[in-house]
Design a protein around this motif. Sequence first.
Motif, PDB file in Angstrom:
ATOM      1  N   THR B  38       0.836  -1.195   0.000  1.00 28.04           N
ATOM      2  CA  THR B  38       0.000   0.000   0.000  1.00 28.04           C
ATOM      3  C   THR B  38       0.871   1.244   0.000  1.00 28.04           C
ATOM      4  N   ILE B  39       1.882   1.196   0.833  1.00 29.23           N
ATOM      5  CA  ILE B  39       2.741   2.372   1.011  1.00 29.23           C
ATOM      6  C   ILE B  39       3.696   2.519  -0.161  1.00 29.23           C
ATOM      7  N   GLN B  40       4.225   1.382  -0.626  1.00 33.39           N
ATOM      8  CA  GLN B  40       5.189   1.433  -1.731  1.00 33.39           C
ATOM      9  C   GLN B  40       4.557   2.030  -2.981  1.00 33.39           C
ATOM     10  N   THR B  41       3.317   1.674  -3.228  1.00 36.68           N
ATOM     11  CA  THR B  41       2.633   2.184  -4.417  1.00 36.68           C
ATOM     12  C   THR B  41       2.564   3.701  -4.392  1.00 36.68           C
ATOM     13  N   ALA B  42       2.285   4.252  -3.227  1.00 36.17           N
ATOM     14  CA  ALA B  42       2.234   5.716  -3.112  1.00 36.17           C
ATOM     15  C   ALA B  42       3.620   6.315  -3.311  1.00 36.17           C
ATOM     16  N   LEU B  43       4.618   5.679  -2.720  1.00 36.95           N
ATOM     17  CA  LEU B  43       5.987   6.195  -2.857  1.00 36.95           C
ATOM     18  C   LEU B  43       6.450   6.188  -4.306  1.00 36.95           C
ATOM     19  N   ASP B  44       6.029   5.188  -5.032  1.00 40.59           N
ATOM     20  CA  ASP B  44       6.467   5.080  -6.431  1.00 40.59           C
ATOM     21  C   ASP B  44       5.970   6.269  -7.262  1.00 40.59           C
ATOM     22  N   ARG B  45       4.838   6.842  -6.863  1.00 40.89           N
ATOM     23  CA  ARG B  45       4.327   8.008  -7.597  1.00 40.89           C
ATOM     24  C   ARG B  45       5.218   9.230  -7.381  1.00 40.89           C
ATOM     25  N   ARG B  46       5.886   9.292  -6.237  1.00 46.44           N
ATOM     26  CA  ARG B  46       6.708  10.456  -5.909  1.00 46.44           C
ATOM     27  C   ARG B  46       8.170  10.298  -6.331  1.00 46.44           C
ATOM     28  N   ARG B  47       8.559   9.076  -6.561  1.00 40.93           N
ATOM     29  CA  ARG B  47       9.964   8.736  -6.815  1.00 40.93           C
ATOM     30  C   ARG B  47      10.581   9.578  -7.936  1.00 40.93           C
ATOM     31  N   PRO B  48      11.831   9.938  -7.782  1.00 42.71           N
ATOM     32  CA  PRO B  48      12.500  10.608  -8.904  1.00 42.71           C
ATOM     33  C   PRO B  48      12.731   9.627 -10.051  1.00 42.71           C
ATOM     34  N   GLY B  49      13.026  10.191 -11.215  1.00 44.74           N
ATOM     35  CA  GLY B  49      13.407   9.354 -12.350  1.00 44.74           C
ATOM     36  C   GLY B  49      12.251   8.669 -13.043  1.00 44.74           C
ATOM     37  N   GLN B  50      11.044   9.216 -12.899  1.00 43.25           N
ATOM     38  CA  GLN B  50       9.903   8.562 -13.530  1.00 43.25           C
ATOM     39  C   GLN B  50       9.769   8.898 -15.001  1.00 43.25           C
ATOM     40  N   SER B  51      10.277  10.047 -15.413  1.00 44.73           N
ATOM     41  CA  SER B  51      10.116  10.464 -16.810  1.00 44.73           C
ATOM     42  C   SER B  51      11.195  11.465 -17.144  1.00 44.73           C
ATOM     43  N   ASP B  52      11.186  11.942 -18.354  1.00 45.65           N
ATOM     44  CA  ASP B  52      12.199  12.924 -18.750  1.00 45.65           C
ATOM     45  C   ASP B  52      11.870  14.313 -18.207  1.00 45.65           C
ATOM     46  N   LEU B  53      10.740  14.461 -17.534  1.00 41.40           N
ATOM     47  CA  LEU B  53      10.377  15.769 -16.996  1.00 41.40           C
ATOM     48  C   LEU B  53      10.931  15.973 -15.595  1.00 41.40           C
ATOM     49  N   THR B  54      11.366  14.900 -14.983  1.00 39.43           N
ATOM     50  CA  THR B  54      11.840  15.017 -13.605  1.00 39.43           C
ATOM     51  C   THR B  54      13.313  14.684 -13.549  1.00 39.43           C
ATOM     52  N   THR B  55      13.882  14.819 -12.390  1.00 35.56           N
ATOM     53  CA  THR B  55      15.300  14.547 -12.231  1.00 35.56           C
ATOM     54  C   THR B  55      15.635  13.132 -12.685  1.00 35.56           C
ATOM     55  N   PRO B  56      16.725  12.957 -13.409  1.00 39.93           N
ATOM     56  CA  PRO B  56      17.103  11.595 -13.816  1.00 39.93           C
ATOM     57  C   PRO B  56      17.692  10.774 -12.676  1.00 39.93           C
ATOM     58  N   ARG B  57      17.810  11.402 -11.482  1.00 35.11           N
ATOM     59  CA  ARG B  57      18.284  10.639 -10.334  1.00 35.11           C
ATOM     60  C   ARG B  57      17.369   9.439 -10.140  1.00 35.11           C
ATOM     61  N   ARG B  58      17.916   8.285 -10.020  1.00 39.72           N
ATOM     62  CA  ARG B  58      17.074   7.099  -9.837  1.00 39.72           C
ATOM     63  C   ARG B  58      17.242   6.613  -8.411  1.00 39.72           C
ATOM     64  N   GLU B  59      16.173   6.644  -7.663  1.00 35.99           N
ATOM     65  CA  GLU B  59      16.224   6.116  -6.309  1.00 35.99           C
ATOM     66  C   GLU B  59      15.099   5.114  -6.156  1.00 35.99           C
ATOM     67  N   ALA B  60      15.438   3.976  -5.612  1.00 34.33           N
ATOM     68  CA  ALA B  60      14.431   2.929  -5.513  1.00 34.33           C
ATOM     69  C   ALA B  60      13.374   3.309  -4.488  1.00 34.33           C
ATOM     70  N   ASP B  61      13.769   4.012  -3.445  1.00 33.60           N
ATOM     71  CA  ASP B  61      12.838   4.444  -2.406  1.00 33.60           C
ATOM     72  C   ASP B  61      11.973   3.284  -1.921  1.00 33.60           C
ATOM     73  N   ARG B  62      12.650   2.264  -1.394  1.00 34.10           N
ATOM     74  CA  ARG B  62      11.917   1.111  -0.860  1.00 34.10           C
ATOM     75  C   ARG B  62      11.558   1.377   0.591  1.00 34.10           C
ATOM     76  N   VAL B  63      10.300   1.214   0.912  1.00 36.23           N
ATOM     77  CA  VAL B  63       9.885   1.431   2.294  1.00 36.23           C
ATOM     78  C   VAL B  63      10.097   0.167   3.112  1.00 36.23           C
ATOM     79  N   GLU B  64      10.588   0.345   4.321  1.00 38.94           N
ATOM     80  CA  GLU B  64      10.678  -0.763   5.264  1.00 38.94           C
ATOM     81  C   GLU B  64       9.687  -0.488   6.390  1.00 38.94           C
ATOM     82  N   VAL B  65       8.825  -1.459   6.659  1.00 42.32           N
ATOM     83  CA  VAL B  65       7.857  -1.299   7.749  1.00 42.32           C
ATOM     84  C   VAL B  65       8.526  -1.755   9.040  1.00 42.32           C
TER      85      VAL B  65
END
Lengths: 358, 358, 358, 358
Positions: B38-65
């Motif tokens: 549930t949480i990861q899905t939301a984080l994936d929307r915010r993650r950098p590197g999603q398209s050429d419009l955002t920072t090319p920095r790629r961070e996995a941003d994995r949540v640990e509960v």
Amino acid sequence: MNSFGTLFRITTFGESHGVGIGVTIDGCPAGLPVTAETIQTALDRRRPGQSDLTTPRREADRVEVLSGLFEGQTTGTPIGLFIRNQDQASHDYSHIEHAYRPSHADYTYDAKYGRRDYRGGGRSSARETAARVAAGAVAAELLAHYGIKASSYVSQVGAVRVPVGYEELDLGLIESNTVRCPHPETAERMAELIRQTRDRHDTVGGIVTGVVRGVPAGLGEPVFDKLHADLGKAMLSINAVKGFEYGSGFDGTLLFGSEHNDAFYTDESGAVRTRTNHSGGIQGGISNGQDIYFRVAFKPVATILQPQTTINDQGEEITLAGKGRHDPCVLPRAVPIVDAMTNLVLADMLLRSRSSKL
Amino acid sequence: MNSFGTLFRITTFGESHGVGIGVTIDGCPAGLPVTAETIQTALDRRRPGQSDLTTPRREADRVEVLSGLFEGQTTGTPIGLFIRNQDQASHDYSHIEHAYRPSHADYTYDAKYGRRDYRGGGRSSARETAARVAAGAVAAELLAHYGIKASSYVSQVGAVRVPVGYEELDLGLIESNTVRCPHPETAERMAELIRQTRDRHDTVGGIVTGVVRGVPAGLGEPVFDKLHADLGKAMLSINAVKGFEYGSGFDGTLLFGSEHNDAFYTDESGAVRTRTNHSGGIQGGISNGQDIYFRVAFKPVATILQPQTTINDQGEEITLAGKGRHDPCVLPRAVPIVDAMTNLVLADMLLRSRSSKL
Amino acid sequence: MNSFGTLFRITTFGESHGVGIGVTIDGCPAGLPVTAETIQTALDRRRPGQSDLTTPRREADRVEVLSGLFEGQTTGTPIGLFIRNQDQASHDYSHIEHAYRPSHADYTYDAKYGRRDYRGGGRSSARETAARVAAGAVAAELLAHYGIKASSYVSQVGAVRVPVGYEELDLGLIESNTVRCPHPETAERMAELIRQTRDRHDTVGGIVTGVVRGVPAGLGEPVFDKLHADLGKAMLSINAVKGFEYGSGFDGTLLFGSEHNDAFYTDESGAVRTRTNHSGGIQGGISNGQDIYFRVAFKPVATILQPQTTINDQGEEITLAGKGRHDPCVLPRAVPIVDAMTNLVLADMLLRSRSSKL
Amino acid sequence: MNSFGTLFRITTFGESHGVGIGVTIDGCPAGLPVTAETIQTALDRRRPGQSDLTTPRREADRVEVLSGLFEGQTTGTPIGLFIRNQDQASHDYSHIEHAYRPSHADYTYDAKYGRRDYRGGGRSSARETAARVAAGAVAAELLAHYGIKASSYVSQVGAVRVPVGYEELDLGLIESNTVRCPHPETAERMAELIRQTRDRHDTVGGIVTGVVRGVPAGLGEPVFDKLHADLGKAMLSINAVKGFEYGSGFDGTLLFGSEHNDAFYTDESGAVRTRTNHSGGIQGGISNGQDIYFRVAFKPVATILQPQTTINDQGEEITLAGKGRHDPCVLPRAVPIVDAMTNLVLADMLLRSRSSKL
């Protein structure tokens, strides 16, 4: 809850048509010179009946100090203030007891609480702001002790705007006219618009601009309680406010970063300054020592002296017309309220900043 | 402090270039279905590197509960979440250790704390909002349980605006493009502007519009914690936000009361509704059951890949140029952050409303 | 700060020799039947001058309702209450203006605030508890609505003790004597001790036992805001209190686990019960549905009508004798204060428990 | 909620058998020297498996610093700490999944939340106190900076008591034995009692005495947040605590006022002191500069390795025996927890006192 602030904290109570309006101020440091007169002077700025632009209702709004002051100073204990409502004669409220006035809080209070004090706006009335102004006067004294001063003024009424920024105005002129606009020609045009609106039994909105000078760098909390976030909440909590912006605000969305950034420099006295101030004196939620400025949008107040169609609490359509004496434009009287909320936020941040360092 | 909310309360911690970013969620009722996904899905929307419009920095941003979930449900105990920073290799930060970047929080943090984590923005970095998005995902589940849904979208980038109001848009299209604008033609023009800005090594601001549907009448607290005041504070606490308005907002100052008031009526189902919605779904600080909508102004972000003049912590003039990979426009990635803060405010108000009546 | 409670929150203000003592009650749900008489009845239990065992000072202690009640019910808005001080004639306080009375708060207030209202105890006076009793009366109504009732009584004065536990007493007898001890023979011996002490111009301490019946299982918050932790803080915040224990308390340290554990069983009605109640009705900080009981230790009050050696604010040795009319034993009047604080804690926990589950 | 403190505020999270236990510390001033070792040292005092008197469970309890420290100092931003649980192998918890252990929180958590993490005590486990000890270590550093030091020790186990008051002990001997009792002969008798109790598969309670030296006059808030009221709440929030008293405590109820009052005098250095200290260093809720001392009662812990009769969540009678490795007496390991809570209260009061005066 009915409290505002973390370390300089106020709690207001009272209804528009009950016994009166009160406030407790908790957390004001001891040793600050404050008397009943300090508070009364601030209340007098907000009082109805000051000019032909505001409601002709005349209320003395005398503050009674219930606690916390001794020998002309604060003692560190909570300051209790109370302002009795005048004219509590038994009026006839039957026309609104069951009515939901358009764009008032009658319906939402019923939805939330299952009942309401129908003799007026109750807690939702702008009369509650008298308590804020009283408390704000104490906060202003605390800030004055540290050289900080908030000034706000009416910068727009309807479509009539002050044509220049605050830097080009003499803020000493705010009280020179009944509109509380320090640009005299514009003030006259605003007054004319308010009178026309009043004569049409209508109401008009506008904008108050706030300016704070003398704020040292370092006030404000990062992340959630940013200085501008608390200022924004404070302003949005005032009746009829629909929007808040600080620094470049909504217009700043039209600039590119290369235009918007405020370049730092060191002035001749060795002080850190910025060449522009799109930041509005706040960076990362913390004051940077430049002027803080912001704008607050007020809608036209909902009580108009014209018949309107609405429903009652049975869901039946009814026609309702505002009665009595109301402000055709709240802007002039909103100025001391904006000042009060500004002072409350800054006093709180001032105290909070004391634990930033060892 | 670094907490937000009264009954549904989050506390965030962590810095942009430290070990990671975390959050505790305190007060979420037990029995709500929530998993790491549930949480990861939301984080994936915010993650950098999603398209050429955002920072090319790629961070996995994995949540640990870290706590609070058991057998796929909340337990009523605090939910601890942590997102490790990637790529903590020892970089060279010597060029910014002593520099005050224009319109960043370097100077104000130094003024407040006497020191700062100079390896990046630290707590003032937008990276902190990852924690908010994670927490907001839990709040969203709580709201979904009660039929409430927040949706926000990019309505303006620079001077490119969506030409219609939210009512005329299909909010289901928000994720149909990388700008997160549900008006496809405008989305393309926005994307083009962002690309041009990026190629000029500049940044551009804009506006996010928030919409909340399904809110029952009665949420929000009178006086200080008005629903829109808490929403305003929530939005203003997001990095780069300069303004907030709801309902008719700043434009509402141009209307007369007779135009602005929202007439109540009873619809065919017996529900109370208003014919217009200048109130933005909130009256007297309490929801009235209509759509809540608001607008949030974002400045162009301060990090630009151009040389700028500024000073260092000795007050000496220096020239500085942004390095690395940054967003030319934060708006697309701001959408999930606005959603998160909206959800956090409403979840809190939902719980608080439980003590309004016997 | 001067507030207590999270959701059912009171803020008290006022000094012993100022205008009066007040309280705001924030967060009481709407729709609860409360009138001025409800509150006055509780205040009358605490009033001085009720018998020859308490101070002969006669104060009417009339409560004035300033806000929050309408048509005999709470409205959900803050309830403001005020009790004017009688007899504010200009007394001569010169003998204590600069003196630090032994075991009073004169010295510590000066140390903290740099000044104090020297006309009496100011905020440190037990007079402040009148505000708590007034607020507690509203909390008691809320609890009564849900079948919860707190009763406390004097179980020890000096070395005179009630020889049996609360379970063997008829708590209906608490008001049957002026000591407020439901064990008549012991009450007489306590009264005799108090009279002897008074005649020696001395003071005597003792213990109040609190009992709460009808608390459903599930009230209280884990970890820090445990039900007994909040009760303990509430009791320790009462003037002259030196200790708090609940359930088996200090004596429980002498038992082994095999003796101390409370075995669960299901009674004939199907309810979960425990065979013993060393837990005092609270396990893990949360009520388990059994009786809650606790004990509160009060020191002998500091004001004695005998000469004592102390110092003034210049550090010079002086001799001081208490003047005026004071309680030789606060226990009888402490009973309604313990009740009030118990009710405030439980009302708060009752509201807080509403967000434990979906 | 799971937070403690107003300005120096901690929030703990995590369960006994989940991923681990964590804490955020918000509000610690910047510039305080703190490293992971500072915290680890404190944790090592609380760790299980230190001697034959405590549980033979061996847990490394390594703290991981997640945020807030940089270059060996606090930065003013929240300090995130996490301690992973060891040995999270999938055990068989079926024997307690549906059982309500006597005098544990199983039943009350189910009553409150409708579910619980049945793999152990979850949040109600004393394992949560590891987070407090970690946070308390940071508070201790802050206090040390200002010359304040808290020391607590075991003063009673079962009926074995230290025969003298704290003033006659060398508190430097606390760590000289595994009981943490600075009176060596008594320590041996206590150790013997604990071993006998362990061998009988039983548990035994006792008392921890706390002492704080170096507290300046003026710390503490009047009325509700009295210094001893917050200390009391802090202690009562520790698992297994049944009572709290400070200064003369329960025994003080047996004294007359003329015996109990603490006479002020000025010592040769000009400092204000009292000839006795029945007040326990606190008058009117505010420190007076004398030693603060208090006593905390711990019940025998509920987990005993003997068969006990209880019920399951269907209300059916069952027999249950504790398994695993548990402390026969928590007192030795409670000492660092009492220290931690003392430090947290005083650090908070220290920061709060900064706004008492201009």
